[in-house]
Design an enzyme around this catalytic site. Structure first.
Site, PDB file in Angstrom:
ATOM      1  N   LYS A 129     -76.047  35.250 -45.015  1.00 21.80           N
ATOM      2  CA  LYS A 129     -76.171  33.809 -44.738  1.00 21.80           C
ATOM      3  C   LYS A 129     -76.069  33.645 -43.224  1.00 21.80           C
ATOM      4  CE  LYS A 129     -74.474  30.189 -43.942  1.00 21.80           C
ATOM      5  NZ  LYS A 129     -74.856  29.460 -42.704  1.00 21.80           N
ATOM      6  N   GLU A 185     -63.755  38.805 -38.726  1.00 17.84           N
ATOM      7  CA  GLU A 185     -63.687  38.942 -37.266  1.00 17.84           C
ATOM      8  C   GLU A 185     -63.727  37.525 -36.727  1.00 17.84           C
ATOM      9  OE1 GLU A 185     -66.698  41.567 -35.809  1.00 17.84           O
ATOM     10  OE2 GLU A 185     -65.876  43.257 -36.894  1.00 17.84           O
ATOM     11  N   CYS A 199     -66.655  35.717 -28.082  1.00 19.84           N
ATOM     12  CA  CYS A 199     -65.320  35.834 -28.681  1.00 19.84           C
ATOM     13  C   CYS A 199     -64.426  36.794 -27.888  1.00 19.84           C
ATOM     14  CB  CYS A 199     -65.431  36.306 -30.118  1.00 19.84           C
ATOM     15  SG  CYS A 199     -66.351  37.847 -30.276  1.00 19.84           S
ATOM     16  N   GLU A 247     -58.823  28.580 -28.525  1.00 19.98           N
ATOM     17  CA  GLU A 247     -60.130  29.057 -28.074  1.00 19.98           C
ATOM     18  C   GLU A 247     -61.056  27.863 -27.819  1.00 19.98           C
ATOM     19  OE1 GLU A 247     -62.745  30.742 -31.081  1.00 19.98           O
ATOM     20  OE2 GLU A 247     -63.311  32.337 -29.707  1.00 19.98           O
TER      21      GLU A 247
END
Ligand code: NAD
Length: 482
Positions: free
Chosen positions: A177, A252, A285, A382
């Protein structure tokens, strides 16, 4: 079908080797000019069910091929990716605005490397065999079944191959997906699997929105593994779905990595690397977004850092002079702006940037913030944009303490000229990966993943192959068979 920069990109799902159009679609905009570049199938429960059925039907034969049989097809796919780098890079650049030259030079080619590396690794697996208690023991990898793979928009093609390659090499079939903000390059990947001769149903793509197609996929009882890369918030909800069906999953997730600069380091190199954390508009990231600099070299570092940032060029990612691209989406720009507004309200100091440039669009100025305290939101959460924080430390103990002071733990960067310090700090920082005097280099056989809210499980090398396998112990009594 959509046509993107004269390249035809199928806009349907890819299920059982066939293109399947959706009853509903969603629009994809290019971050470069915010124009609609494609209308893509909006997957629902029935599309997911069809894809899972196709993956289940294809699984026994794919698993029975064995690592060598599968390796030949994975290598063929790698060759086709290499032959199509320019096409894939052009589409992905329009879709999510990473610099086109980076996509062409390394990012898409890494997709091909992923398939080659896992073809080799899976084929070279040695079953562990030993005798004990008058039996011969063997450890066997059994392919675990259809795997759901869910990827984010910040490197959609590469990350999809990073997760798909070990799954397919291990003998799983895959339902991918792709991210709704950048779904097009994965559609090209589906075509290449067909061209490489993959049997129908081995690799499937269901396009759609996370809360719809994504949620349906991870809740399917037909799925035996879930591999996810994305935000911690989504990771949590996927973890709940995985738990409901008792399906192993890897996640992750986000990062808030420190970039630690000791006074004994090569300051030119450290400052250049720090200024480089704005690459891809900070939508990385692994970026070292918290600059932690030894107090005694504060001014010397900042002078070099600012010179490096002054040299950055905001612009069109297809232009060779550009170093900073636009953000992915108006909603994401609003999210980044929200962090800056709250930082201002909190009394954090905006040292540079903190606004959109005059050119407007989805660009945002490279921003440096000196927080009022280590508890400031902009230090602890973040941002995933071109926003770095700047703090100083007095000694190594304080540097490590600050480095380990968030809930994240994906990666860290350390600059030092001392080997002992490199070893000490490298071990003391809590992160899945620590780079010393370098960044982003990685052997594909090394484990990769996060600590804390940066993730669960490890990918890379044999770690990923183990994840996509059920390990079986086979014991045969000595002398009982002829
Ligand atoms: P996201 O979590 O919003 O979306 C990621 C994917 O999950 C998308 O495909 C989305 O459609 C899907 N999704 C959303 N809700 C879902 C649900 N309820 N069920 C199933 N699927 C769902 O993340 P994003 O905004 O696309 O990506 C940015 C995040 O990804 C950042 O936090 C970044 O740090 C992280 N990231 C991590 C790594 C890593 O290797 N650790 C790499 C790249 C990006």
């Amino acid at each position: 079908m959509s046509t993107v920069a004269n390249i035809t990109v199928p806009s349907g799902h890819f299920i059982g080797g066939q293109r399947v159009e959706g009853a509903e679609t969603f629009q994809v905009i290019s971050p470069i000019d915010q124009r609609v570049i494609a209308e893509v199938a909006r997957g629902d429960q029935s599309a997911v069910d069809r894809a899972v059925d196709a993956a289940r039907a294809a699984f026994p034969e794919w698993a029975a091929l064995g690592p060598e049989g599968r390796a030949a097809q994975l290598r063929r796919l790698a060759e086709l990716i290499d032959a199509n780098i320019d096409r894939i890079a052009t589409v992905e650049c329009l879709d999510m605005a990473m610099l086109e030259r980076s996509l062409k030079a390394r990012v898409i080619a890494r997709g091909a490397r992923n398939f080659r590396a896992y073809a080799d690794l899976a084929a070279s697996y040695q079953e562990r065999v030993w005798g004990s208690n008058s039996t011969q023991n063997r450890v066997i990898r059994m392919p675990s079944g259809p795997a759901a793979v869910i990827t984010p928009w910040n490197a959609p093609f590469m990350l999809s191959t990073w997760k798909t390659a070990p799954g397919l090499a291990a003998g799983c079939t895959v339902i991918l997906k792709p991210p709704e903000w950048a779904p097009l390059s994965c559609s090209l990947l589906a075509d290449l699997t067909a061209e490489a001769g993959f049997p129908p149903g081995v690799f499937n793509v269901v396009q759609g929105i996370g809360e719809e197609a994504g949620a349906a996929l991870v809740s399917s009882t037909g799925v035996r593994r879930i591999s996810f890369t994305g935000s911690p918030e989504t990771g949590r909800s996927i973890g709940l779905a995985a738990a409901a069906n008792i399906v192993p999953f890897t996640a992750e997730l986000g990062g808030k990595g420190p970039l630690i600069v000791f006074a004994d380091s090569d300051l030119d190199a450290a400052a250049a690397k720090a200024a480089g954390q704005y690459d891809d508009a900070g939508q990385v990231c692994l970026a070292g977004t918290r600059l932690l600099v030894e107090e005694s070299v504060r001014d010397a570092f900042l002078e070099r850092f600012h010179a490096g940032v002054d040299a950055q060029v905001l612009g069109d990612p297809r232009d060779d002079r550009t170093t900073i691209s636009p953000l992915i989406h108006p909603d994401h720009l609003a999210r980044v702006e929200g962090y800056i507004e709250r930082a201002r309200a909190n009394g954090d100091t905006i040292v540079r940037g903190g606004r959109q440039p005059e050119m407007g669009g989805l660009w945002y100025e490279p921003t440096l913030i000196e927080p009022r305290s280590n508890d400031s939101e902009v230090v602890q959460r973040e941002v995933f944009g071109p926003v770095l924080t700047f703090q100083t430390f007095r000694d190594e103990r304080e540097a490590v303490e600050l480095a380990n002071s968030t809930r994240y733990g994906l990666s860290a960067i350390v600059y030092t000229g001392t080997q002992e310090r490199a070893e000490r700090v490298g071990r003391a920082v809590r992160a899945g990966t620590v780079w010393v005097n370098t960044f982003l280099v990685r052997d594909l056989t090394a484990p990769f993943g996060g600590v804390g809210i940066s993730g669960i499980g490890r990918e890379g090398g044999d770690y990923a192959l183990d994840f996509y396998s059920d390990l079986k112990t086979l014991q045969i009594l000595d002398g009982s068979t002829a």
